[in-house]
Design a protein around this motif. Structure first.
Motif, PDB file in Angstrom:
ATOM      1  N   PRO A 102       0.826  -1.207   0.000  1.00  0.00           N
ATOM      2  CA  PRO A 102       0.000   0.000   0.000  1.00  0.00           C
ATOM      3  C   PRO A 102       0.860   1.257   0.000  1.00  0.00           C
ATOM      4  O   PRO A 102       1.931   1.299   0.603  1.00  0.00           O
ATOM      5  CB  PRO A 102      -0.808  -0.131   1.299  1.00  0.00           C
ATOM      6  N   GLY A 103       0.368   2.274  -0.702  1.00  0.00           N
ATOM      7  CA  GLY A 103       1.047   3.557  -0.714  1.00  0.00           C
ATOM      8  C   GLY A 103       2.202   3.659  -1.675  1.00  0.00           C
ATOM      9  O   GLY A 103       2.893   4.681  -1.709  1.00  0.00           O
ATOM     10  N   GLU A 104       2.417   2.629  -2.486  1.00  0.00           N
ATOM     11  CA  GLU A 104       3.553   2.633  -3.403  1.00  0.00           C
ATOM     12  C   GLU A 104       3.136   2.725  -4.864  1.00  0.00           C
ATOM     13  O   GLU A 104       3.915   2.413  -5.767  1.00  0.00           O
ATOM     14  CB  GLU A 104       4.428   1.396  -3.183  1.00  0.00           C
ATOM     15  N   GLY A 105       1.886   3.139  -5.115  1.00  0.00           N
ATOM     16  CA  GLY A 105       1.448   3.358  -6.487  1.00  0.00           C
ATOM     17  C   GLY A 105       0.489   2.334  -7.034  1.00  0.00           C
ATOM     18  O   GLY A 105      -0.110   2.550  -8.092  1.00  0.00           O
ATOM     19  N   SER A 106       0.319   1.224  -6.321  1.00  0.00           N
ATOM     20  CA  SER A 106      -0.576   0.163  -6.820  1.00  0.00           C
ATOM     21  C   SER A 106      -1.498  -0.326  -5.701  1.00  0.00           C
ATOM     22  O   SER A 106      -1.792  -1.515  -5.609  1.00  0.00           O
ATOM     23  CB  SER A 106       0.254  -1.008  -7.369  1.00  0.00           C
ATOM     24  N   THR A 107      -1.961   0.606  -4.888  1.00  0.00           N
ATOM     25  CA  THR A 107      -2.816   0.216  -3.767  1.00  0.00           C
ATOM     26  C   THR A 107      -4.102  -0.448  -4.246  1.00  0.00           C
ATOM     27  O   THR A 107      -4.557  -1.433  -3.656  1.00  0.00           O
ATOM     28  CB  THR A 107      -3.135   1.439  -2.891  1.00  0.00           C
ATOM     29  N   ALA A 108      -4.695   0.057  -5.312  1.00  0.00           N
ATOM     30  CA  ALA A 108      -5.928  -0.546  -5.826  1.00  0.00           C
ATOM     31  C   ALA A 108      -5.690  -1.979  -6.278  1.00  0.00           C
ATOM     32  O   ALA A 108      -6.546  -2.852  -6.081  1.00  0.00           O
ATOM     33  CB  ALA A 108      -6.499   0.280  -6.972  1.00  0.00           C
ATOM     34  N   LYS A 109      -4.534  -2.242  -6.860  1.00  0.00           N
ATOM     35  CA  LYS A 109      -4.220  -3.612  -7.296  1.00  0.00           C
ATOM     36  C   LYS A 109      -4.059  -4.543  -6.091  1.00  0.00           C
ATOM     37  O   LYS A 109      -4.467  -5.710  -6.133  1.00  0.00           O
ATOM     38  CB  LYS A 109      -2.963  -3.621  -8.169  1.00  0.00           C
ATOM     39  N   LEU A 110      -3.462  -4.039  -5.018  1.00  0.00           N
ATOM     40  CA  LEU A 110      -3.369  -4.830  -3.786  1.00  0.00           C
ATOM     41  C   LEU A 110      -4.766  -5.169  -3.283  1.00  0.00           C
ATOM     42  O   LEU A 110      -5.054  -6.321  -2.931  1.00  0.00           O
ATOM     43  CB  LEU A 110      -2.607  -4.050  -2.714  1.00  0.00           C
ATOM     44  N   TRP A 111      -5.648  -4.187  -3.257  1.00  0.00           N
ATOM     45  CA  TRP A 111      -6.997  -4.422  -2.762  1.00  0.00           C
ATOM     46  C   TRP A 111      -7.780  -5.341  -3.694  1.00  0.00           C
ATOM     47  O   TRP A 111      -8.596  -6.139  -3.224  1.00  0.00           O
ATOM     48  CB  TRP A 111      -7.721  -3.086  -2.577  1.00  0.00           C
ATOM     49  N   GLU A 112      -7.519  -5.263  -4.993  1.00  0.00           N
ATOM     50  CA  GLU A 112      -8.164  -6.208  -5.919  1.00  0.00           C
ATOM     51  C   GLU A 112      -7.704  -7.631  -5.651  1.00  0.00           C
ATOM     52  O   GLU A 112      -8.501  -8.573  -5.721  1.00  0.00           O
ATOM     53  CB  GLU A 112      -7.863  -5.804  -7.362  1.00  0.00           C
ATOM     54  N   LEU A 113      -6.421  -7.786  -5.350  1.00  0.00           N
ATOM     55  CA  LEU A 113      -5.902  -9.113  -4.998  1.00  0.00           C
ATOM     56  C   LEU A 113      -6.589  -9.635  -3.741  1.00  0.00           C
ATOM     57  O   LEU A 113      -7.082 -10.773  -3.719  1.00  0.00           O
ATOM     58  CB  LEU A 113      -4.387  -9.020  -4.781  1.00  0.00           C
ATOM     59  N   LEU A 114      -6.650  -8.821  -2.701  1.00  0.00           N
ATOM     60  CA  LEU A 114      -7.272  -9.251  -1.449  1.00  0.00           C
ATOM     61  C   LEU A 114      -8.753  -9.562  -1.642  1.00  0.00           C
ATOM     62  O   LEU A 114      -9.266 -10.585  -1.160  1.00  0.00           O
ATOM     63  CB  LEU A 114      -7.102  -8.168  -0.381  1.00  0.00           C
ATOM     64  N   ALA A 115      -9.450  -8.690  -2.363  1.00  0.00           N
ATOM     65  CA  ALA A 115     -10.882  -8.897  -2.597  1.00  0.00           C
ATOM     66  C   ALA A 115     -11.126 -10.136  -3.435  1.00  0.00           C
ATOM     67  O   ALA A 115     -12.062 -10.909  -3.172  1.00  0.00           O
ATOM     68  CB  ALA A 115     -11.485  -7.666  -3.267  1.00  0.00           C
ATOM     69  N   SER A 116     -10.298 -10.358  -4.427  1.00  0.00           N
ATOM     70  CA  SER A 116     -10.499 -11.486  -5.343  1.00  0.00           C
ATOM     71  C   SER A 116     -10.270 -12.814  -4.641  1.00  0.00           C
ATOM     72  O   SER A 116     -11.026 -13.778  -4.841  1.00  0.00           O
ATOM     73  CB  SER A 116      -9.562 -11.359  -6.553  1.00  0.00           C
ATOM     74  N   VAL A 117      -9.230 -12.890  -3.817  1.00  0.00           N
ATOM     75  CA  VAL A 117      -8.981 -14.123  -3.057  1.00  0.00           C
ATOM     76  C   VAL A 117     -10.130 -14.375  -2.084  1.00  0.00           C
ATOM     77  O   VAL A 117     -10.613 -15.507  -1.951  1.00  0.00           O
ATOM     78  CB  VAL A 117      -7.634 -14.032  -2.314  1.00  0.00           C
ATOM     79  N   THR A 118     -10.601 -13.332  -1.421  1.00  0.00           N
ATOM     80  CA  THR A 118     -11.685 -13.498  -0.457  1.00  0.00           C
ATOM     81  C   THR A 118     -12.986 -13.865  -1.144  1.00  0.00           C
ATOM     82  O   THR A 118     -13.827 -14.566  -0.559  1.00  0.00           O
ATOM     83  CB  THR A 118     -11.867 -12.217   0.375  1.00  0.00           C
ATOM     84  N   ALA A 119     -13.167 -13.415  -2.383  1.00  0.00           N
ATOM     85  CA  ALA A 119     -14.361 -13.797  -3.132  1.00  0.00           C
ATOM     86  C   ALA A 119     -14.371 -15.286  -3.441  1.00  0.00           C
ATOM     87  O   ALA A 119     -15.443 -15.902  -3.518  1.00  0.00           O
ATOM     88  CB  ALA A 119     -14.463 -12.989  -4.429  1.00  0.00           C
ATOM     89  N   VAL A 120     -13.208 -15.877  -3.603  1.00  0.00           N
ATOM     90  CA  VAL A 120     -13.135 -17.327  -3.794  1.00  0.00           C
ATOM     91  C   VAL A 120     -13.464 -18.039  -2.489  1.00  0.00           C
ATOM     92  O   VAL A 120     -14.265 -18.976  -2.442  1.00  0.00           O
ATOM     93  CB  VAL A 120     -11.740 -17.748  -4.298  1.00  0.00           C
ATOM     94  N   ASP A 121     -12.860 -17.582  -1.385  1.00  0.00           N
ATOM     95  CA  ASP A 121     -13.104 -18.184  -0.075  1.00  0.00           C
ATOM     96  C   ASP A 121     -12.722 -17.162   0.981  1.00  0.00           C
ATOM     97  O   ASP A 121     -11.590 -16.669   1.000  1.00  0.00           O
ATOM     98  CB  ASP A 121     -12.285 -19.457   0.095  1.00  0.00           C
ATOM     99  N   VAL A 122     -13.665 -16.835   1.854  1.00  0.00           N
ATOM    100  CA  VAL A 122     -13.419 -15.800   2.858  1.00  0.00           C
ATOM    101  C   VAL A 122     -12.250 -16.181   3.764  1.00  0.00           C
ATOM    102  O   VAL A 122     -11.400 -15.349   4.097  1.00  0.00           O
ATOM    103  CB  VAL A 122     -14.692 -15.520   3.679  1.00  0.00           C
ATOM    104  N   ALA A 123     -12.179 -17.427   4.171  1.00  0.00           N
ATOM    105  CA  ALA A 123     -11.087 -17.853   5.052  1.00  0.00           C
ATOM    106  C   ALA A 123      -9.735 -17.737   4.361  1.00  0.00           C
ATOM    107  O   ALA A 123      -8.724 -17.425   5.006  1.00  0.00           O
ATOM    108  CB  ALA A 123     -11.319 -19.278   5.535  1.00  0.00           C
ATOM    109  N   ALA A 124      -9.693 -17.963   3.050  1.00  0.00           N
ATOM    110  CA  ALA A 124      -8.433 -17.805   2.313  1.00  0.00           C
ATOM    111  C   ALA A 124      -7.978 -16.352   2.347  1.00  0.00           C
ATOM    112  O   ALA A 124      -6.793 -16.063   2.540  1.00  0.00           O
ATOM    113  CB  ALA A 124      -8.604 -18.279   0.877  1.00  0.00           C
ATOM    114  N   GLY A 125      -8.918 -15.425   2.165  1.00  0.00           N
ATOM    115  CA  GLY A 125      -8.573 -14.017   2.275  1.00  0.00           C
ATOM    116  C   GLY A 125      -8.133 -13.653   3.675  1.00  0.00           C
ATOM    117  O   GLY A 125      -7.199 -12.857   3.871  1.00  0.00           O
TER     118      GLY A 125
END
Length: 353
Positions: A52-75
């Motif tokens: 976060p804060g290094e220019g790709s924060t939205a991409k980090l959040w997309e990664l976290l959201a996408s993994v959690t969308a597959v399985d909440v416990a995985a996120g």
């Protein structure tokens, strides 16, 4: 293949850019319920994931959201590791131990973890820390402890040290069964300071980490919305068209998710532009983001369960698990108490209106 299995969660990237997440999501799908495998994957992801804060924060959040969308416990397993990696980088401290890491900053009544500097200058931890998720499965952690002046600071610890003992909690909840959070006891455990006194809480990254958790909540919410849309589409294929109430609720869910993702995209851009360098401004924004996403979680869950009824909760394992996991995970938000913090800040002039 369901919508949840097929698609990453978009916050601001072009759809074609999101295709890069698909191999990771396929790996997550094959490891659902296998915590050692998910933690090994988290370690691999952590080597290349944006910070976060290094220019790709939205991409980090997309990664976290996408993994959690597959399985909440995985996120829930991935987010703390990425947060720990980011914290250590922000402090200029290298990971002293390979493997999966966590972040333990909660407090509990009757429990206290203390950090004391020895005569040789080294720091050791003594005492107990509650709510340490997966501590017995992790290799290291960034952990907060009380210093000798009764302040709180962060330290990096090796959780495989012989002075660390992890309680096995009586986890009765259906939600997040793979990720029990128990108390960990420390007896003369060596620790490496991470940042200076009070640095952990005063840095903007503290707020960024809180917003990363909200990105996970968003991912779980998107998955629930996809479950709803898939159920209505299948019913229509079988000759039972959704009525106006179901369509209105699907429309409501659509606009809720659209507004929340737009807000996260705007906030990520704000962070990357350096506008959150003031930690107090960063924290007020984190309170707004977390409350907005938490409200979206609760409204979408309510709408979907009202429409789909008891059957999927009773007979659809993936749907029932997702609902239970997400309901517990979002309780990391403190509801009106967090709004009270935000109101106090607004009263002092920290507001956008």
């Amino acid at each position: 293949m369901s919508d949840t299995e097929a698609h990453p969660v978009r916050i601001s990237s072009h759809p074609a850019q999101l295709q890069a997440l698909e191999p990771v999501l396929k790996k997550v799908r094959t490891r659902v319920g296998d915590i050692p495998a998910l933690l090994a994957l988290a370690e691999d992801i952590g080597h290349a994931a944006p910070k976060p804060g290094e220019g790709s924060t939205a991409k980090l959040w997309e990664l976290l959201a996408s993994v959690t969308a597959v399985d909440v416990a995985a996120g829930r397993a991935l987010e703390p590791h990425l947060d720990a990696v980011a914290i250590l980088a922000q402090a200029g401290v290298e990971e002293s131990k390979p493997g999966a890491w966590g972040v333990f900053a909660a407090e509990g009544p009757g429990l206290k973890l203390e950090a004391k500097r020895q005569a040789d200058g080294n720091v050791v931890l003594n005492g107990s820390k509650p709510w340490c998720s997966l501590a017995s499965r992790l290799d290291g952690a960034v952990i907060t402890a009380y210093t000798e002046d009764n302040g709180r600071a962060a330290f990096a610890v090796n959780l495989n040290d012989p002075g660390v003992s992890c309680e096995t909690p009586l986890w009765t909840s259906r939600g997040l069964r793979e990720i029990p959070s128990g108390t960990v006891h420390f007896d003369q455990v060596p620790a490496t300071p991470v940042g200076g006194a009070a640095w952990y809480f005063e840095r903007p990254g503290f707020a960024w980490g809180g917003m990363g958790v909200a990105a996970c909540w968003l991912g779980g919410t998107v998955a629930v919305a996809r479950d709803f849309r898939t159920a209505l589409a299948k019913a229509a294929e079988n000759g039972r068209e959704p009525d106006q109430i179901a369509l209105a609720h699907l429309g409501e869910v659509d606009r809720i998710i659209a507004s929340v993702t737009a807000y996260l995209a705007q906030t990520a851009e704000w962070i990357d532009a350096g506008s959150s360098a003031d930690s107090s401004n960063a924290w007020s924004e984190a309170l707004r983001v977390r409350a907005t996403v938490a409200a979206a979680v609760e409204r979408v869950q309510t709408v979907v369960t009202q429409n789909l009824g008891p059957a999927p909760l009773a007979f659809n394992e993936a749907y029932g698990k997702r609902m239970a996991d997400l309901s517990l995970y979002v309780r990391q938000h403190h509801g009106m108490r967090d709004d009270a913090q935000l109101g106090a800040l607004a009263l002092k002039g920290d507001r956008r209106w």
